[in-house]
Design an enzyme around this catalytic site. Structure first.
Site, PDB file in Angstrom:
ATOM      1  N   ASP A  28       0.951   3.659  -6.299  1.00  0.00           N
ATOM      2  CA  ASP A  28       1.749   3.505  -5.084  1.00  0.00           C
ATOM      3  C   ASP A  28       3.121   2.931  -5.406  1.00  0.00           C
ATOM      4  O   ASP A  28       3.291   2.239  -6.419  1.00  0.00           O
ATOM      5  CB  ASP A  28       1.040   2.570  -4.096  1.00  0.00           C
TER       6      ASP A  28
ATOM      7  N   ASN B  89     -11.033   1.549   3.825  1.00  0.00           N
ATOM      8  CA  ASN B  89     -10.008   2.060   4.724  1.00  0.00           C
ATOM      9  C   ASN B  89     -10.419   3.468   5.146  1.00  0.00           C
ATOM     10  O   ASN B  89     -10.278   4.417   4.385  1.00  0.00           O
ATOM     11  CB  ASN B  89      -8.642   2.105   4.021  1.00  0.00           C
ATOM     12  N   PRO B  90     -10.941   3.646   6.362  1.00  0.00           N
ATOM     13  CA  PRO B  90     -11.463   4.949   6.764  1.00  0.00           C
ATOM     14  C   PRO B  90     -10.382   6.003   6.938  1.00  0.00           C
ATOM     15  O   PRO B  90     -10.674   7.195   7.009  1.00  0.00           O
ATOM     16  CB  PRO B  90     -12.145   4.648   8.109  1.00  0.00           C
TER      17      PRO B  90
ATOM     18  N   ASP C 143      -5.624  -8.838 -23.717  1.00  0.00           N
ATOM     19  CA  ASP C 143      -4.884  -9.388 -24.869  1.00  0.00           C
ATOM     20  C   ASP C 143      -3.681 -10.251 -24.492  1.00  0.00           C
ATOM     21  O   ASP C 143      -2.971 -10.747 -25.363  1.00  0.00           O
ATOM     22  CB  ASP C 143      -4.444  -8.270 -25.816  1.00  0.00           C
TER      23      ASP C 143
ATOM     24  N   THR D 106      -8.212   9.103  -5.435  1.00  0.00           N
ATOM     25  CA  THR D 106      -7.715  10.327  -6.050  1.00  0.00           C
ATOM     26  C   THR D 106      -7.719  10.225  -7.566  1.00  0.00           C
ATOM     27  O   THR D 106      -8.174  11.133  -8.266  1.00  0.00           O
ATOM     28  CB  THR D 106      -6.293  10.627  -5.550  1.00  0.00           C
TER      29      THR D 106
END
Length: 294
Positions: free
Chosen positions: A273, A8-9, A217, A90
């Site tokens: 998000d 995603n530029p 697990d 990030t």
């Protein structure tokens, strides 16, 4: 091997585009057929990922952070198509957990080329309307979702320091909320400062909020923080960064296959998000995703 690389530029001022180009170049040098797919938005990237999987790509590579990876999870889970990562986001918690080198696209390409896979669990979030979304790392609610709100609004700095500053600022407005939480058949009620549900250990650029979580697990790890005085909670913060906060009396941990979180006016975050407003139900999906690892 036929590989699709998605980027995603619009994210991180073109860093992801540069990394995707460099990784694509290295993969081609290693003998792979690579298609570079560039989406200008989350919706376009999601559509490109879905199409690549439908057309039979042998691996889907994401150049980005946890949020862009999350787009890929929705289409790769259960398909057997492995996920490769060129970490340029990030936080990059998922890539770091897997041991994939950050901001080193050529090295990440060599991991992908080697073809070594690990099969892992994912978490599935269901809202009250039946909407479903998957995540790979940690779902945050309460204090830690307020931190995400603030960190996402900040332009500077990037990486772990952004979350550190957001934590300190939100601490000034610290508050608890009445929760009702169910972990399998167990019900936990009370005012909580925060409640996190981890498939993996870390969020926020390496904070081990669920230090014992294991993505293989078949279980989810839940970390709850009860109210305490500001001074006591301030003393808790350093232990969170070290991952030994679970020994403190204001912290409780649980483990189960299904978790329901119910509280008012709280937006949950997952993979960095927003994923929906509480109440939400989180279930584990065992062994549904293949990832390319060192």
């Amino acid at each position: 091997m036929n590989i699709a690389v998605v980027v995603n530029p619009a994210a991180r001022s073109g860093v992801q585009t540069h990394a995707a180009t460099r990784a694509t170049q290295r993969l081609r040098e290693l003998g792979h057929t690579v298609t570079l797919l560039s989406g200008g938005s989350a919706e376009e990237s999601s559509s490109l990922i879905r199409t690549a999987v439908e057309l039979g790509t042998k691996a889907l590579v994401v150049a980005g952070g946890d949020g862009t990876i999350n787009l890929a999870l929705q289409h790769l889970a259960g398909t057997g198509v492995p996920l490769g990562i060129v970490p340029t986001g990030t936080g990059n918690d998922f890539a770091a957990h897997l041991g994939i080198p950050e901001l080193e696209p050529a090295a990440a390409a060599e991991v992908i080329s080697a073809g070594r896979t690990r099969t892992i669990d994912l978490a599935r979030v269901t809202d009250v309307d039946g909407g479903v979304r998957l995540y790979a790392t940690v779902l945050a609610s309460g204090f830690d979702s307020y931190v995400n709100d603030r960190a996402n609004r900040m332009r500077w700095p990037r990486g772990e320091m952004r979350y550190n500053i957001a934590i300190l600022v939100e601490f000034l407005f610290l508050r608890s909320s009445p929760y009702a939480i169910e972990v399998d058949e167990r019900r936990i009620e009370g005012p909580f400062v925060m409640a996190s549900v981890g498939n993996t250990r870390t969020y926020g650029g390496g904070i081990p909020i669920c230090p014992d979580a294991d993505e293989t697990d078949g279980l989810l790890d839940v970390t709850i923080v009860r109210p305490a005085g500001r001074l006591r909670l301030l003393r808790l913060l350093p232990t969170v960064y070290k991952g030994n906060h679970t020994t403190r009396r204001e912290v409780e941990t649980f483990r189960g296959r299904s978790v329901r979180l119910d509280a008012r006016d709280i937006t949950a975050y997952a993979d960095g998000d927003p994923i929906g407003s509480l109440p939400l139900t989180v279930d584990v999906l065992p062994a549904v995703l293949k990832v390319l690892v060192p």
